[in-house]
Scaffold this motif. Structure first.
Motif, PDB file in Angstrom:
ATOM      1  N   PRO A  88       0.823  -1.212   0.000  1.00  0.00           N
ATOM      2  CA  PRO A  88       0.000   0.000   0.000  1.00  0.00           C
ATOM      3  C   PRO A  88       0.855   1.259   0.000  1.00  0.00           C
ATOM      4  N   LYS A  89       0.380   2.273  -0.710  1.00  0.00           N
ATOM      5  CA  LYS A  89       1.116   3.526  -0.773  1.00  0.00           C
ATOM      6  C   LYS A  89       0.673   4.444   0.362  1.00  0.00           C
ATOM      7  N   PRO A  90       1.630   5.023   1.068  1.00  0.00           N
ATOM      8  CA  PRO A  90       1.264   5.926   2.162  1.00  0.00           C
ATOM      9  C   PRO A  90       0.457   7.121   1.642  1.00  0.00           C
ATOM     10  N   VAL A  91      -0.474   7.572   2.456  1.00  0.00           N
ATOM     11  CA  VAL A  91      -1.258   8.753   2.134  1.00  0.00           C
ATOM     12  C   VAL A  91      -1.001   9.812   3.191  1.00  0.00           C
ATOM     13  N   GLN A  92      -1.228  11.045   2.840  1.00  0.00           N
ATOM     14  CA  GLN A  92      -1.067  12.119   3.810  1.00  0.00           C
ATOM     15  C   GLN A  92      -2.221  12.092   4.798  1.00  0.00           C
ATOM     16  N   VAL A  93      -1.897  12.173   6.069  1.00  0.00           N
ATOM     17  CA  VAL A  93      -2.927  12.359   7.079  1.00  0.00           C
ATOM     18  C   VAL A  93      -3.366  13.806   6.968  1.00  0.00           C
ATOM     19  N   PRO A  94      -4.630  14.059   6.651  1.00  0.00           N
ATOM     20  CA  PRO A  94      -5.082  15.422   6.357  1.00  0.00           C
ATOM     21  C   PRO A  94      -4.659  16.443   7.407  1.00  0.00           C
ATOM     22  N   GLY A  95      -4.108  17.555   6.913  1.00  0.00           N
ATOM     23  CA  GLY A  95      -3.740  18.649   7.793  1.00  0.00           C
ATOM     24  C   GLY A  95      -2.432  18.476   8.532  1.00  0.00           C
ATOM     25  N   THR A  96      -1.674  17.423   8.210  1.00  0.00           N
ATOM     26  CA  THR A  96      -0.406  17.175   8.896  1.00  0.00           C
ATOM     27  C   THR A  96       0.697  16.920   7.881  1.00  0.00           C
ATOM     28  N   ASN A 120     -15.359  -0.655  15.070  1.00  0.00           N
ATOM     29  CA  ASN A 120     -15.298   0.231  16.238  1.00  0.00           C
ATOM     30  C   ASN A 120     -13.834   0.577  16.524  1.00  0.00           C
ATOM     31  N   ALA A 121     -13.167   1.064  15.471  1.00  0.00           N
ATOM     32  CA  ALA A 121     -11.729   1.331  15.557  1.00  0.00           C
ATOM     33  C   ALA A 121     -11.425   2.721  15.009  1.00  0.00           C
ATOM     34  N   SER A 122     -10.385   3.336  15.570  1.00  0.00           N
ATOM     35  CA  SER A 122      -9.948   4.648  15.100  1.00  0.00           C
ATOM     36  C   SER A 122      -8.429   4.706  15.076  1.00  0.00           C
ATOM     37  N   ILE A 123      -7.909   5.529  14.171  1.00  0.00           N
ATOM     38  CA  ILE A 123      -6.475   5.807  14.079  1.00  0.00           C
ATOM     39  C   ILE A 123      -6.331   7.321  14.135  1.00  0.00           C
ATOM     40  N   MET A 124      -5.864   7.829  15.244  1.00  0.00           N
ATOM     41  CA  MET A 124      -5.759   9.271  15.441  1.00  0.00           C
ATOM     42  C   MET A 124      -4.296   9.701  15.398  1.00  0.00           C
ATOM     43  N   VAL A 125      -4.017  10.768  14.677  1.00  0.00           N
ATOM     44  CA  VAL A 125      -2.655  11.278  14.544  1.00  0.00           C
ATOM     45  C   VAL A 125      -2.603  12.668  15.168  1.00  0.00           C
ATOM     46  N   THR A 126      -1.695  12.842  16.118  1.00  0.00           N
ATOM     47  CA  THR A 126      -1.540  14.113  16.814  1.00  0.00           C
ATOM     48  C   THR A 126      -0.113  14.618  16.634  1.00  0.00           C
ATOM     49  N   VAL A 127       0.021  15.856  16.185  1.00  0.00           N
ATOM     50  CA  VAL A 127       1.331  16.505  16.042  1.00  0.00           C
ATOM     51  C   VAL A 127       1.484  17.512  17.168  1.00  0.00           C
ATOM     52  N   LEU A 128       2.576  17.408  17.912  1.00  0.00           N
ATOM     53  CA  LEU A 128       2.803  18.281  19.066  1.00  0.00           C
ATOM     54  C   LEU A 128       4.045  19.143  18.849  1.00  0.00           C
ATOM     55  N   VAL A 157       5.170  13.296  17.016  1.00  0.00           N
ATOM     56  CA  VAL A 157       3.974  12.710  16.412  1.00  0.00           C
ATOM     57  C   VAL A 157       3.525  11.539  17.285  1.00  0.00           C
ATOM     58  N   VAL A 158       2.234  11.504  17.579  1.00  0.00           N
ATOM     59  CA  VAL A 158       1.655  10.385  18.319  1.00  0.00           C
ATOM     60  C   VAL A 158       0.554   9.777  17.459  1.00  0.00           C
ATOM     61  N   VAL A 159       0.738   8.518  17.071  1.00  0.00           N
ATOM     62  CA  VAL A 159      -0.286   7.777  16.345  1.00  0.00           C
ATOM     63  C   VAL A 159      -0.974   6.870  17.358  1.00  0.00           C
ATOM     64  N   THR A 160      -2.269   7.027  17.510  1.00  0.00           N
ATOM     65  CA  THR A 160      -3.017   6.266  18.511  1.00  0.00           C
ATOM     66  C   THR A 160      -4.103   5.439  17.835  1.00  0.00           C
ATOM     67  N   VAL A 161      -3.982   4.119  17.967  1.00  0.00           N
ATOM     68  CA  VAL A 161      -5.017   3.214  17.465  1.00  0.00           C
ATOM     69  C   VAL A 161      -5.847   2.742  18.644  1.00  0.00           C
ATOM     70  N   THR A 162      -7.145   2.863  18.530  1.00  0.00           N
ATOM     71  CA  THR A 162      -8.069   2.335  19.530  1.00  0.00           C
ATOM     72  C   THR A 162      -9.039   1.413  18.814  1.00  0.00           C
ATOM     73  N   VAL A 163      -9.145   0.161  19.279  1.00  0.00           N
ATOM     74  CA  VAL A 163     -10.010  -0.810  18.614  1.00  0.00           C
ATOM     75  C   VAL A 163     -10.698  -1.673  19.664  1.00  0.00           C
ATOM     76  N   ALA A 164     -11.961  -1.973  19.414  1.00  0.00           N
ATOM     77  CA  ALA A 164     -12.705  -2.840  20.317  1.00  0.00           C
ATOM     78  C   ALA A 164     -11.980  -4.177  20.447  1.00  0.00           C
ATOM     79  N   GLU A 165     -11.895  -4.687  21.661  1.00  0.00           N
ATOM     80  CA  GLU A 165     -11.140  -5.914  21.909  1.00  0.00           C
ATOM     81  C   GLU A 165     -11.639  -7.063  21.052  1.00  0.00           C
TER      82      GLU A 165
END
Length: 324
Positions: free
Chosen positions: A29-37, A62-70, A134-142
């Motif tokens: 898979p080709k990497p994509v830009q995380v919008p706004g980062t 019920n999963a999310s991948i959140m990217v935070t730039v600090l 950069v903090v990449v946070t994955v949260t997924v239902a067990e």
């Protein structure tokens, strides 16, 4: 006869296999830009761009991948992800270890969490560069994490995250850096570049900076505004403007100012360059250059003062606006 027939069938089958085109391996898979980062990563199948946070989500899992730039160094960010700090956020650290994200070293953490009578698995990818983290946070239902292939896909997604080599990714502008100012780096509020790969003392180097900023009011007079900015420039003092020229870059009319000053830290003389391009509403683009008047042998800075100003002006002339 039956044996001969079977041998012929097997032989023909073998030729048929040889005649088939080799199966091409699936393209990664080709990497994509995380919008706004300025972060790039793989977007897993079934995940769509999130609307309420920066990243991706999958409602079915019920999963999310959140990217935070600090705007802080990696050492400060990772200190907030110790076992004790996670426990204070009702998370249990399961595993942690070093990982590499693109060219940036960092940490990969796995934790669990309970919220609203439900259990979740979490994956953290934490890394940084040039004073930003950069903090990449994955949260997924067990329950979803236990489905075949889901966990491995999510781990691979986090590991695919990287800081883009394009220093203008996520910025609404760009210039074409070229020798001698050929070593850019991303800053929280813009992009800077110098004539050496690892700058230590900026008072001995060619320095160029570009950013888009907001003024309290619309910039009506770019020359007067530019003079005001030069007086407030923290790197220098005692600015004397020696040249003023109207410019138009990428369809934006503005003003180019050149002059002399002294470095605030050393008091040594320097050249200053500034182009102001008023943009929409109260926003404006700033393109700034500073260079020492006393150039040391081996500094990589060639030419007289006029040549230095021309270098800055030529670089500013490559300015263009872009949508992201």
């Amino acid at each position: 006869m039956r044996l001969r027939t079977m041998c012929c069938v097997l032989l023909l089958a073998g030729f048929a296999v040889l005649a088939q085109e080799p199966v091409k391996p699936a393209e990664p898979p080709k990497p994509v830009q995380v919008p706004g980062t300025f972060v790039e990563m793989n977007q897993p199948a079934g995940f769509e761009k999130a609307t309420s946070f920066t990243g991706f989500m999958n409602r079915a899992l019920n999963a999310s991948i959140m990217v935070t730039v600090l705007p802080e160094p990696y050492s400060k960010t990772i200190a907030n992800y110790t076992k004790e700090k996670l426990e204070a956020r009702n998370e249990t650290l399961f595993n942690a270890g070093p990982a590499t994200f693109g060219a940036a070293p960092g940490q990969l953490l796995v934790a669990t969490m309970k919220a609203n009578n439900a259990s979740y698995a979490k994956i953290y990818g934490i890394f940084g560069e040039n004073g930003q983290s950069v903090v990449v946070t994955v949260t997924v239902a067990e329950a979803s994490a236990k489905e075949p292939g889901v966990w491995d896909t999510l781990i691979g997604t986090v590991r695919s995250a990287r800081i883009s080599p394009d220093v203008f990714l996520g910025k609404p502008y760009a210039v074409k850096f070229a020798a001698p100012i050929a070593f850019p780096r991303r800053l929280d509020d813009g992009v800077m570049a110098t004539n050496v790969e690892k700058p230590i003392d900026l008072t001995k180097l060619l320095y160029f900076f570009i950013a888009k900023r907001v003024n309290p009011v619309k910039v009506e007079d770019p020359e007067a505004f530019g003079r005001e900015l030069l007086e407030k420039m923290p790197q220098v003092k005692g600015v004397q403007v020696t040249g003023v020229k109207k410019v138009q870059l990428n369809g934006l009319p503005g003003c180019e100012l050149t002059g002399v000053a002294s470095y605030s830290t050393t008091g040594k003389p320097c050249l200053v360059y500034l182009t102001i391009l008023p943009a929409e509403l109260t926003r404006y683009f700033i393109l700034q250059g500073i260079a020492p008047v006393e150039r040391e042998p081996g500094s990589g800075i060639e030419g007289d003062d006029a040549a230095i100003f021309k270098t800055f002006s030529t670089l500013a002339g490559t300015f263009r606006r872009k949508s992201s």
